[in-house]
Design a protein around this motif. Structure first.
Motif, PDB file in Angstrom:
ATOM      1  N   ARG A   1       2.504 -11.152  -9.554  1.00  0.00           N
ATOM      2  CA  ARG A   1       3.753 -10.531  -8.892  1.00  0.00           C
ATOM      3  C   ARG A   1       3.215  -8.997  -8.517  1.00  0.00           C
ATOM      4  O   ARG A   1       3.730  -8.573  -7.591  1.00  0.00           O
ATOM      5  N   ARG A   2       2.270  -8.491  -9.326  1.00  0.00           N
ATOM      6  CA  ARG A   2       1.908  -7.322  -8.898  1.00  0.00           C
ATOM      7  C   ARG A   2       1.116  -7.446  -7.774  1.00  0.00           C
ATOM      8  O   ARG A   2       1.071  -6.313  -6.951  1.00  0.00           O
TER       9      ARG A   2
ATOM     10  N   ILE B   1       0.698  -6.259  -1.723  1.00  0.00           N
ATOM     11  CA  ILE B   1       0.404  -6.706  -0.403  1.00  0.00           C
ATOM     12  C   ILE B   1       1.985  -6.499   0.489  1.00  0.00           C
ATOM     13  O   ILE B   1       1.565  -5.712   1.515  1.00  0.00           O
ATOM     14  N   ILE B   2       2.928  -6.382  -0.530  1.00  0.00           N
ATOM     15  CA  ILE B   2       4.149  -6.208   0.369  1.00  0.00           C
ATOM     16  C   ILE B   2       4.188  -4.554   0.786  1.00  0.00           C
ATOM     17  O   ILE B   2       4.349  -4.311   2.187  1.00  0.00           O
ATOM     18  N   ASN B   3       3.653  -3.972  -0.013  1.00  0.00           N
ATOM     19  CA  ASN B   3       3.845  -2.446   0.010  1.00  0.00           C
ATOM     20  C   ASN B   3       2.861  -1.899   1.057  1.00  0.00           C
ATOM     21  O   ASN B   3       3.033  -1.219   2.219  1.00  0.00           O
ATOM     22  N   THR B   4       1.491  -2.398   0.893  1.00  0.00           N
ATOM     23  CA  THR B   4       0.521  -1.935   1.850  1.00  0.00           C
ATOM     24  C   THR B   4       0.528  -2.567   3.158  1.00  0.00           C
ATOM     25  O   THR B   4       0.615  -1.767   4.150  1.00  0.00           O
ATOM     26  N   GLN B   5       0.962  -3.886   3.458  1.00  0.00           N
ATOM     27  CA  GLN B   5       1.066  -4.262   4.792  1.00  0.00           C
ATOM     28  C   GLN B   5       2.287  -4.118   5.464  1.00  0.00           C
ATOM     29  O   GLN B   5       2.251  -4.146   6.607  1.00  0.00           O
ATOM     30  N   ALA B   6       3.466  -3.772   4.653  1.00  0.00           N
ATOM     31  CA  ALA B   6       4.388  -3.366   5.560  1.00  0.00           C
ATOM     32  C   ALA B   6       4.223  -2.011   6.062  1.00  0.00           C
ATOM     33  O   ALA B   6       4.825  -1.483   7.056  1.00  0.00           O
ATOM     34  N   ASN B   7       3.782  -1.111   5.204  1.00  0.00           N
ATOM     35  CA  ASN B   7       3.423   0.230   5.939  1.00  0.00           C
ATOM     36  C   ASN B   7       2.525   0.289   6.948  1.00  0.00           C
ATOM     37  O   ASN B   7       2.547   1.121   7.863  1.00  0.00           O
TER      38      ASN B   7
END
Length: 217
Positions: A86-87, A92-98
């Motif tokens: 989950r971490r 990945i969600i935070n980095t790649q969405a940004n």
């Protein structure tokens, strides 16, 4: 099928909102901190590249590539209680969405379309024909693989996610390596170089996580 629709819509709305926020903040920061960046006369790294440039092609293709990585991360986040997986998914969600928001923001600032008229990967000197199974570029999961990940739970979902994301990252790192060496703007070169290092690091991490689960990449 209907039970998945709300979750999928939520993921899309979250992603869209994050991208819009990053684009807005990025454009404001560029205008305030670097007011001369849009002027081509100064030779700035942010002067608009051509529509068929490496910079524009990479930004378009990697935005699509990142979008699927974020989608897969949302899927596994809801299908496991494992803290480490989950971490990783959150990272990945935070980095790649940004990063996706930044790339779309640069295309907007450059006055270039956010989607290419031709096939993907042309900026790398070759083209990739999207397949009927839903894979739009090298490393991207197929529709069947996404369906399998959606249906899986627990360790099965973890292993499938780690395998799919390893393949996804390898292809993404190859794309980023090409852009880091050939892009004209500093913003794309620097972002791509950071992607190479970041995704290679996560590939190593995922290999260890698969080994811990008695699975191969």
């Amino acid at each position: 099928m209907t039970a998945l629709a709300p979750a999928r819509s939520t993921r899309r709305l979250i992603l869209a909102g994050a991208a819009v926020l990053v684009v807005a903040l990025g454009l404001v920061a560029l205008m305030v901190v670097r007011p001369s960046a849009a002027s081509p006369s100064g030779g700035s790294s942010l002067s608009a590249p051509a529509e068929d440039s490496v910079d524009a092609g990479f930004a378009r293709d990697m935005a699509i590539h990142h979008q699927q990585a974020v989608e897969m991360s949302f899927i596994v986040r809801d299908r496991t209680d494992d803290v480490d997986v989950r971490r990783l998914a959150y990272d990945i969600i935070n980095t790649q969405a940004n990063q996706r928001g930044m790339m779309l923001g640069w295309l907007e600032m450059w006055g270039l379309p956010k989607s290419a008229a031709g096939p993907p990967m042309k900026w790398m000197g070759h083209t990739f024909t999207p397949t009927d199974d839903g894979s739009l570029m090298p490393g991207m999961a197929t529709d069947a693989e996404l369906a399998a990940l959606t249906a899986a739970k627990g360790e099965k979902a973890e292993v499938l996610f780690l395998r799919l994301m390893t393949v996804h990252h390898r292809a993404g790192a190859d794309m980023a390596q090409a852009a880091a060496g050939a892009a004209r703007t500093d913003v794309i070169r620097n972002l791509a170089d950071g992607m190479v290092r970041g995704q290679q690091s996560e590939i190593g991490l995922m290999a260890d996580m698969l080994k811990d689960r008695g699975a191969k990449p």
